[in-house]
Write a protein that holds these residues in place. Structure first.
Motif, PDB file in Angstrom:
ATOM      1  N   GLY A   1       7.073  -0.208  -0.169  1.00 52.00           N
ATOM      2  CA  GLY A   1       7.861  -0.865   0.872  1.00 52.00           C
ATOM      3  C   GLY A   1       8.480  -2.162   0.401  1.00 52.00           C
ATOM      4  N   ALA A   2       7.692  -2.971  -0.315  1.00 50.39           N
ATOM      5  CA  ALA A   2       8.215  -4.235  -0.821  1.00 50.39           C
ATOM      6  C   ALA A   2       9.287  -4.004  -1.876  1.00 50.39           C
ATOM      7  CB  ALA A   2       7.076  -5.068  -1.399  1.00 50.39           C
ATOM      8  N   ALA A   3       9.087  -2.998  -2.724  1.00 51.78           N
ATOM      9  CA  ALA A   3      10.087  -2.691  -3.743  1.00 51.78           C
ATOM     10  C   ALA A   3      11.395  -2.235  -3.104  1.00 51.78           C
ATOM     11  CB  ALA A   3       9.557  -1.616  -4.687  1.00 51.78           C
TER      12      ALA A   3
ATOM     13  N   ASP B   1      -0.938  11.459  -4.363  1.00 48.30           N
ATOM     14  CA  ASP B   1      -0.669  12.484  -3.356  1.00 48.30           C
ATOM     15  C   ASP B   1       0.299  11.986  -2.282  1.00 48.30           C
ATOM     16  OD1 ASP B   1      -2.333  14.344  -4.548  1.00 48.30           O
ATOM     17  OD2 ASP B   1      -4.101  13.662  -3.449  1.00 48.30           O
ATOM     18  N   GLY B   2       0.238  10.691  -1.989  1.00 52.09           N
ATOM     19  CA  GLY B   2       1.080  10.170  -0.921  1.00 52.09           C
ATOM     20  C   GLY B   2       1.358   8.692  -1.091  1.00 52.09           C
ATOM     21  N   VAL B   3       2.405   8.247  -0.418  1.00 57.07           N
ATOM     22  CA  VAL B   3       2.758   6.831  -0.376  1.00 57.07           C
ATOM     23  C   VAL B   3       2.130   6.225   0.873  1.00 57.07           C
ATOM     24  CG1 VAL B   3       4.674   5.199  -0.138  1.00 57.07           C
ATOM     25  CG2 VAL B   3       4.913   7.217  -1.598  1.00 57.07           C
TER      26      VAL B   3
ATOM     27  N   GLU C   1       4.197   6.923   6.395  1.00 57.59           N
ATOM     28  CA  GLU C   1       2.826   6.867   5.905  1.00 57.59           C
ATOM     29  C   GLU C   1       2.376   8.228   5.377  1.00 57.59           C
ATOM     30  OE1 GLU C   1      -1.011   6.138   4.862  1.00 57.59           O
ATOM     31  OE2 GLU C   1       0.566   4.673   5.237  1.00 57.59           O
ATOM     32  N   GLY C   2       1.920   8.233   4.118  1.00 56.64           N
ATOM     33  CA  GLY C   2       1.394   9.442   3.519  1.00 56.64           C
ATOM     34  C   GLY C   2       2.423  10.401   2.963  1.00 56.64           C
ATOM     35  N   ILE C   3       3.689  10.060   3.013  1.00 49.99           N
ATOM     36  CA  ILE C   3       4.716  10.963   2.514  1.00 49.99           C
ATOM     37  C   ILE C   3       4.544  11.167   1.014  1.00 49.99           C
ATOM     38  CG2 ILE C   3       6.379   9.082   2.123  1.00 49.99           C
ATOM     39  CD1 ILE C   3       8.605  11.040   2.901  1.00 49.99           C
TER      40      ILE C   3
END
Length: 339
Positions: free
Chosen positions: A286-288, A48-50, A57-59
């Motif tokens: 984020g790390a990717a 549902d979210g990242v 956050e949560g996008i």
């Protein structure tokens, strides 16, 4: 694309997730001609979210990719839908073949195709993947905090997963499924924080009102759980690199396969970089993305070094047809190569 069967650019980015788009963004902002080819199969599509991504956050994953594509295109980069079937040497560069018979020629290649999660063959598991069947405490742990969590024993990282989710819930149980129960130090590590070990093969998920309510064991009993943690075997999407002699190998952590690279993303094949889950299976979004940006900067620097060598060669020997021709090729048009 331009409609031509064949095309050329500085860099082809294979894979349009966070790593690929961030790498393309860095390259496009460096005035490199860059084409992103994406098959449209993001690993995190079911989510549902990242999570854990600062300021986003949560996008929803799809929205994040849409924004990324727009940003790359805003700097002149191209993002195209397609499946890369092979990458081959083509003179000093590469020929990137697509399933629709297009060929893109590039000076460098950045591979960010991610991986495929291979799950145990248990009915219902795949359908709930990314919802209440999970694998990462940082991606999904907050969403299942204080719930009854089961961890399926599938490999060397399962005990570690159980300990990580115990940080988030007081009710965590390790389901041995078809594996022998942990012994020795691992058994003590589970017992110390109160993680139960539940024997018995798991044969199905129990779902009510589109929510996980338990797991059914081979003896017919149902063990109540609201979330199930499964460590999949992670396999890099890298078969199209075989013509270069570049293949995925077993990851040192025993969690699947990856394409090895140095800390900058440079592979053993000169001119080919990797970033994101294709080389680092445990990297979050984020790390990717950060790895993609770093690889993009490395590629741009590598191109600058090549162009500088050719410029110096032409300066030293202005009658060298090869150096003149190659340098002219690199600095034509809108001087997008930065010389």
């Amino acid at each position: 694309m331009t409609g031509n069967k064949n095309d050329s650019c500085d860099v082809v980015v294979v894979g349009g997730g966070a790593a690929g788009l961030n790498g393309a963004l860095v390259l496009a902002r460096s005035r490199r001609s860059v084409v992103v080819v994406d098959a449209g199969e993001p690993r995190n599509a079911p989510a549902d979210g990242v999570h854990g991504l600062l300021a986003r956050e949560g996008i929803p994953p799809r929205e994040l990719l849409e924004r990324g594509r727009a940003e790359v295109r805003g700097y002149g980069g191209r993002v195209e839908t397609g499946e890369v079937t092979a990458v081959r040497r083509d003179g000093e560069g590469f020929a990137v073949a697509l399933a629709d018979d297009r060929v893109i020629r590039a000076r460098r290649v950045l591979v960010t195709t991610g991986l495929v999660d291979r799950l145990p063959d248990i009915p219902g598991l795949r359908e709930r993947w990314g919802r209440d069947v999970l694998h990462c405490p940082y991606c999904h742990g907050w969403e299942v905090r204080d719930q009854a969590v089961g961890v399926l024993l599938t490999g060397p990282m399962s005990v570690h997963q159980a300990l990580m989710f115990r940080q988030l819930s007081p009710d965590v149980a390790l389901l041995t499924h078809t594996a022998p129960p942990p012994v020795g130090e691992q058994a003590e590590q589970l017992a110390a924080p109160g993680i139960r070990v539940v024997p018995g093969e798991m044969v199905a998920l129990e779902v009510a009102d589109d929510r996980l309510v338990g797991v059914r064991l081979a003896d017919g009993s149902v063990f109540a759980r609201q979330a199930l943690v499964v460590g999949p075997r992670m396999v890099a999407r890298a078969g199209f690199l075989s013509a270069l002699g570049l293949r995925a190998v077993e990851h040192p952590m025993g969690i699947g396969e990856h394409v090895p690279a140095d800390p900058t993303g440079r592979t053993e094949v000169p001119g080919v970089w990797v970033a994101g889950n294709v080389t680092d299976p445990v990297a979050q979004v984020g790390a990717a993305a950060a790895a993609g940006a770093a690889a993009g900067a490395q590629i741009n620097g590598d191109l600058v070094a090549e162009e500088t060598r050719l410029a110096v060669a032409a300066l030293r020997d202005p009658f060298s047809h090869r150096s003149e021709a190659r340098l002219a090729e690199l600095v034509t048009g809108d001087r997008r190569h930065g010389l």
